[in-house]
Structures are given as structure tokens and as C-alpha cells.
Write a protein that holds these residues in place. Structure first.
Motif, PDB file in Angstrom:
ATOM      1  N   ASP A  52       1.543  -8.835   6.999  1.00 52.54           N
ATOM      2  CA  ASP A  52       1.295  -8.547   5.586  1.00 52.54           C
ATOM      3  C   ASP A  52       0.204  -9.429   4.993  1.00 52.54           C
ATOM      4  O   ASP A  52      -0.151 -10.469   5.544  1.00 52.54           O
ATOM      5  N   TYR A  53      -0.252  -9.024   3.823  1.00 52.22           N
ATOM      6  CA  TYR A  53      -1.171  -9.809   3.002  1.00 52.22           C
ATOM      7  C   TYR A  53      -0.411 -11.019   2.457  1.00 52.22           C
ATOM      8  O   TYR A  53       0.714 -10.893   1.990  1.00 52.22           O
ATOM      9  N   ALA A  55      -1.296 -14.023  -0.214  1.00 52.63           N
ATOM     10  CA  ALA A  55      -2.273 -14.556  -1.157  1.00 52.63           C
ATOM     11  C   ALA A  55      -2.416 -16.058  -0.969  1.00 52.63           C
ATOM     12  O   ALA A  55      -1.422 -16.771  -0.865  1.00 52.63           O
ATOM     13  N   HIS A  64      -3.520 -14.984   4.245  1.00 50.97           N
ATOM     14  CA  HIS A  64      -3.895 -13.849   5.100  1.00 50.97           C
ATOM     15  C   HIS A  64      -4.440 -12.777   4.176  1.00 50.97           C
ATOM     16  O   HIS A  64      -3.691 -12.058   3.535  1.00 50.97           O
ATOM     17  N   ARG A  65      -5.759 -12.715   4.076  1.00 51.98           N
ATOM     18  CA  ARG A  65      -6.453 -11.924   3.071  1.00 51.98           C
ATOM     19  C   ARG A  65      -6.644 -10.470   3.503  1.00 51.98           C
ATOM     20  O   ARG A  65      -7.746  -9.944   3.470  1.00 51.98           O
ATOM     21  N   LEU A  67      -4.327  -6.867   5.519  1.00 47.87           N
ATOM     22  CA  LEU A  67      -3.205  -6.371   6.321  1.00 47.87           C
ATOM     23  C   LEU A  67      -3.663  -6.236   7.760  1.00 47.87           C
ATOM     24  O   LEU A  67      -4.797  -5.821   8.015  1.00 47.87           O
ATOM     25  N   TYR A 151     -10.085 -11.390  -3.240  1.00 50.83           N
ATOM     26  CA  TYR A 151      -9.200 -10.647  -2.346  1.00 50.83           C
ATOM     27  C   TYR A 151      -7.922 -10.236  -3.056  1.00 50.83           C
ATOM     28  O   TYR A 151      -7.341 -11.008  -3.821  1.00 50.83           O
ATOM     29  N   SER A 153      -4.255  -7.527  -2.301  1.00 50.09           N
ATOM     30  CA  SER A 153      -3.529  -6.826  -1.250  1.00 50.09           C
ATOM     31  C   SER A 153      -4.024  -5.386  -1.153  1.00 50.09           C
ATOM     32  O   SER A 153      -4.120  -4.689  -2.165  1.00 50.09           O
ATOM     33  N   LEU A 155      -2.394  -2.996  -0.312  1.00 51.68           N
ATOM     34  CA  LEU A 155      -1.317  -2.140  -0.803  1.00 51.68           C
ATOM     35  C   LEU A 155      -1.526  -1.772  -2.271  1.00 51.68           C
ATOM     36  O   LEU A 155      -1.047  -0.747  -2.739  1.00 51.68           O
ATOM     37  N   ILE A 161       2.326  -0.766  -4.047  1.00 51.49           N
ATOM     38  CA  ILE A 161       2.983  -1.811  -4.830  1.00 51.49           C
ATOM     39  C   ILE A 161       3.443  -1.167  -6.123  1.00 51.49           C
ATOM     40  O   ILE A 161       2.623  -0.654  -6.885  1.00 51.49           O
TER      41      ILE A 161
END
Length: 169
Positions: A52-53, A55, A64-65, A67, A151, A153, A155, A161
């Protein structure tokens, strides 16, 4: 019980509550997330998120910028939305494709063997390349999204979301 300093009659309270509700509704409708949801597609199929993303705490912190989407080497990668190819090349030995989309959005994919060229216009769903074999990150497609340089997500643009709803209590 202490009476309020400026008591409002029930009619004025109702009018004030309705105006506040209209203001909140207007603000919710003007968010970039709402505007971006229309027409965005997943860049691979079938969709299976392997990471997953996350932030980052600050602009320069770890996170983790994007998916990581499970996709074997050679799997086709499609443009998630109409746009223009803004980068095709290698960074640190990893093959990358970036697409600029209307409204300040940008999407990035790695590792990708590109079938597009710089400044080429692409349509949502059009194949832009294939997942390249890469052991430095994962056996996957990394899909990142930026809004006005920051950046977010992916999603968010894919409508995955749920919108926040203010409750009356």
C-alpha cells in the motif's frame, strides 16, 4: 444553567444550520479528489495490491509513495487517464514512464519497458508499455500519483478512498 450570550430564535438557528450545511457541501464538492475520480482506470489487470501507499511524515521522510501492483514481467501497463507522456527513461537503472494529466495530476510507473515516446498524447486504457523484469524493488508495477507536485495515494484518483462524512454529533 447559564443562558447563551446571543440567543437565537428557532427560525434563525434553522437558517444558520442550513447555510452551514450548504457551505460544507460546497467545500466537499470542490476537492481535487472529487474532480479526479471521473475516468481514472487501474494501469494493470487483474488488480492485486502487494504493498500500500504509506504517506511520509515530511516531504523528505521515508514512506512508500505509491502502490505496488502484482504484475509479472511482460504484463501490459495502461495509461490510467488521458494525458501526455512527460518522462520516458531510466533513473538509477530503473525504467520509468511518467504521464502528465489535466488539472495538475501526474502518474508514474516503474519498472516499465515503454512503447510510448516523450510528449506523446495517450488515452485512458491505452497500453504504454510492459512491466520490466526488476529485482531491486519487487516483482510488481509501482504506480505513483502526484497532485500539484505532492505525492498522494493512487486510491484517491481511482475512487477507492471513501469520502469523509461529517456526522451531526
Amino acid at each position: 444553567m447559564i443562558p447563551p450570550r446571543f440567543p437565537l430564535d428557532p427560525h434563525r438557528r434553522l437558517v444558520l444550520a442550513l447555510l452551514l450545511a450548504l457551505l460544507v457541501l460546497a467545500l466537499c464538492r470542490s476537492t481535487p479528489a472529487h474532480a479526479a475520480r471521473a475516468g481514472w482506470l487501474w494501469p494493470t489487470a487483474p488488480v492485486a495490491i502487494s504493498r500500500d501507499y504509506i504517506a511520509p511524515a515530511t516531504e523528505y521522510s521515508s514512506g512508500h509513495r505509491g502502490l505496488d501492483l502484482h504484475a509479472p514481467a511482460g504484463a501490459p501497463v495502461s495509461a490510467p487517464h488521458d494525458g501526455r507522456v512527460s518522462f520516458v527513461g531510466a533513473v538509477g537503472g530503473t525504467l520509468i514512464v511518467s504521464i502528465s494529466h489535466p488539472g495538475g495530476w501526474m502518474s508514474t510507473y516503474l519498472p516499465v519497458i515503454s512503447t510510448v515516446v516523450l510528449n506523446q498524447n495517450v488515452r485512458a486504457g491505452e497500453v504504454i508499455g510492459a512491466v520490466a523484469p526488476d529485482s531491486s524493488h519487487c516483482s510488481c508495477l509501482h504506480f505513483g500519483v502526484r497532485y500539484q507536485g505532492a505525492y498522494v495515494s493512487p486510491l484517491l484518483v481511482l475512487g477507492e478512498i471513501p469520502r469523509a462524512v461529517l456526522l451531526p454529533w
